[in-house]
Motif scaffolding. Structure first.
Motif, short mmCIF file in Angstrom:
data_model
loop_
_atom_site.label_atom_id
_atom_site.label_comp_id
_atom_site.label_asym_id
_atom_site.label_seq_id
_atom_site.Cartn_x
_atom_site.Cartn_y
_atom_site.Cartn_z
N VAL A 1 0.84 -1.20 0.00
CA VAL A 1 0.00 0.00 0.00
C VAL A 1 0.88 1.25 0.00
N ALA A 2 1.90 1.27 0.85
CA ALA A 2 2.78 2.44 0.92
C ALA A 2 3.49 2.67 -0.41
N TYR A 3 4.06 1.62 -0.96
CA TYR A 3 4.78 1.72 -2.23
C TYR A 3 3.83 2.11 -3.36
N GLY A 4 2.70 1.45 -3.43
CA GLY A 4 1.71 1.75 -4.47
C GLY A 4 1.18 3.16 -4.38
N SER A 5 0.98 3.63 -3.16
CA SER A 5 0.50 5.01 -2.97
C SER A 5 1.52 6.01 -3.49
N MET A 6 2.80 5.75 -3.22
CA MET A 6 3.86 6.63 -3.69
C MET A 6 3.90 6.63 -5.22
N LYS A 7 3.83 5.43 -5.83
CA LYS A 7 3.88 5.33 -7.28
C LYS A 7 2.64 5.97 -7.92
N LEU A 8 1.48 5.82 -7.29
CA LEU A 8 0.27 6.46 -7.80
C LEU A 8 0.41 7.98 -7.73
N ALA A 9 0.94 8.48 -6.62
CA ALA A 9 1.15 9.93 -6.49
C ALA A 9 2.11 10.43 -7.58
N GLN A 10 3.17 9.66 -7.83
CA GLN A 10 4.12 10.05 -8.88
C GLN A 10 3.45 10.00 -10.26
N ALA A 11 2.61 9.01 -10.49
CA ALA A 11 1.90 8.91 -11.78
C ALA A 11 0.98 10.10 -11.99
N LEU A 12 0.44 10.62 -10.89
CA LEU A 12 -0.49 11.75 -10.97
C LEU A 12 0.23 13.10 -10.97
N GLY A 13 1.58 13.08 -10.86
CA GLY A 13 2.34 14.32 -10.97
C GLY A 13 3.04 14.79 -9.72
N ALA A 14 2.88 14.13 -8.61
CA ALA A 14 3.56 14.54 -7.38
C ALA A 14 5.01 14.07 -7.40
N ASN A 15 5.84 14.77 -6.64
CA ASN A 15 7.24 14.38 -6.53
C ASN A 15 7.35 13.09 -5.70
N ALA A 16 6.74 13.04 -4.55
CA ALA A 16 6.66 11.85 -3.69
C ALA A 16 7.95 11.03 -3.68
N LEU A 17 9.05 11.65 -3.32
CA LEU A 17 10.37 11.02 -3.18
C LEU A 17 11.00 10.62 -4.51
N ALA A 18 10.45 11.06 -5.62
CA ALA A 18 11.03 10.70 -6.92
C ALA A 18 12.47 11.20 -7.03
N ASP A 19 12.77 12.35 -6.43
CA ASP A 19 14.12 12.89 -6.50
C ASP A 19 15.10 12.13 -5.61
N LYS A 20 14.59 11.19 -4.83
CA LYS A 20 15.44 10.38 -3.95
C LYS A 20 15.62 8.96 -4.49
N ASP A 21 15.09 8.71 -5.67
CA ASP A 21 15.17 7.39 -6.29
C ASP A 21 16.59 7.16 -6.79
N PRO A 22 17.24 6.09 -6.36
CA PRO A 22 18.63 5.86 -6.77
C PRO A 22 18.74 5.34 -8.20
N LEU A 23 18.70 6.27 -9.13
CA LEU A 23 18.81 5.95 -10.55
C LEU A 23 20.05 6.60 -11.13
N PRO A 24 20.57 6.05 -12.22
CA PRO A 24 21.66 6.75 -12.92
C PRO A 24 21.16 8.13 -13.36
N PRO A 25 22.06 9.10 -13.46
CA PRO A 25 21.66 10.49 -13.75
C PRO A 25 20.74 10.66 -14.95
N HIS A 26 21.00 9.99 -16.08
CA HIS A 26 20.15 10.20 -17.26
C HIS A 26 18.74 9.65 -17.03
N LEU A 27 18.61 8.54 -16.31
CA LEU A 27 17.27 8.02 -15.99
C LEU A 27 16.58 8.88 -14.94
N ARG A 28 17.35 9.38 -14.00
CA ARG A 28 16.79 10.28 -12.97
C ARG A 28 16.20 11.52 -13.62
N GLU A 29 16.90 12.05 -14.60
CA GLU A 29 16.43 13.24 -15.31
C GLU A 29 15.11 12.93 -16.04
N GLN A 30 15.03 11.78 -16.68
CA GLN A 30 13.79 11.39 -17.35
C GLN A 30 12.65 11.25 -16.34
#
Length: 184
Positions: A19-48
């Protein structure tokens, strides 16, 4: 807490994490940041991700949907209606998710406690142009994501262990009766 209660707590814990993970992903799908900037991705994927690339938006919808399925699978291991789901299927799903999430949290696949510690101690230095970002993301992963995936994985493994301990010879009706008896 009895062994049965711990096993039930594992299933409910897996559902709560989903529920916690899905809620965060749903918020991100709807346009919220919801920790997206803390996602450990390579820089080019993080930018996307941060610029809301359509592929990432679609992936968030898929992950939110997968989390709903995860809630149902976790609950199927402890609720009477779950007795209608094939036990082997539930075992395969719970153990696979548990092992995957624990492995991710440890860092065998790159991120996780080991990978983050290697970056933060300089044993595996990131590219110079992204060193500060890599260290920031490693700290976030070490303090938030890796513990979360470890908890979630342990919950899945505990739910799987409960199914395994019930044994294959238990009929669906016996499982339903046993689960109904412990509703409390």
């Amino acid at each position: 807490m009895s062994r049965t209660d711990r096993a039930r707590a594992g299933a409910y814990g897996a559902a709560a994490c989903a529920v916690a993970y899905g809620s965060m992903k749903l918020a991100q799908a709807l346009g919220a940041n919801a920790l997206a900037d803390k996602d450990p991705l390579p820089p080019h994927l993080r930018e996307q991700l941060l610029t809301r690339d359509p592929l990432f938006v679609a992936s968030h919808w898929v992950l939110a949907g997968a989390a709903v399925v995860g809630v149902l699978v976790a609950l199927a291991t402890v609720r009477p209606w779950g007795a209608r789901v094939p036990r082997r299927l539930l075992l395969a799903i719970t153990w696979t998710l548990g092992i995957f999430m624990i492995t991710r949290s440890i860092g065998v696949v790159g991120f996780g406690f080991v990978g983050d510690a290697l970056v933060l101690t300089g044993v595996r230095p990131p590219p110079v142009e992204h060193a500060a970002l890599a260290r920031t993301l490693a700290r976030w992963d070490l303090l938030l994501w890796s513990p979360f995936f470890l908890l979630w994985g342990v919950c899945w493994a505990t739910a799987g262990w409960r199914l395994y301990r019930r044994g294959p010879h238990t009929s669906a009706q016996e499982r339903q009766d046993a689960l109904g008896h412990h509703r409390g």
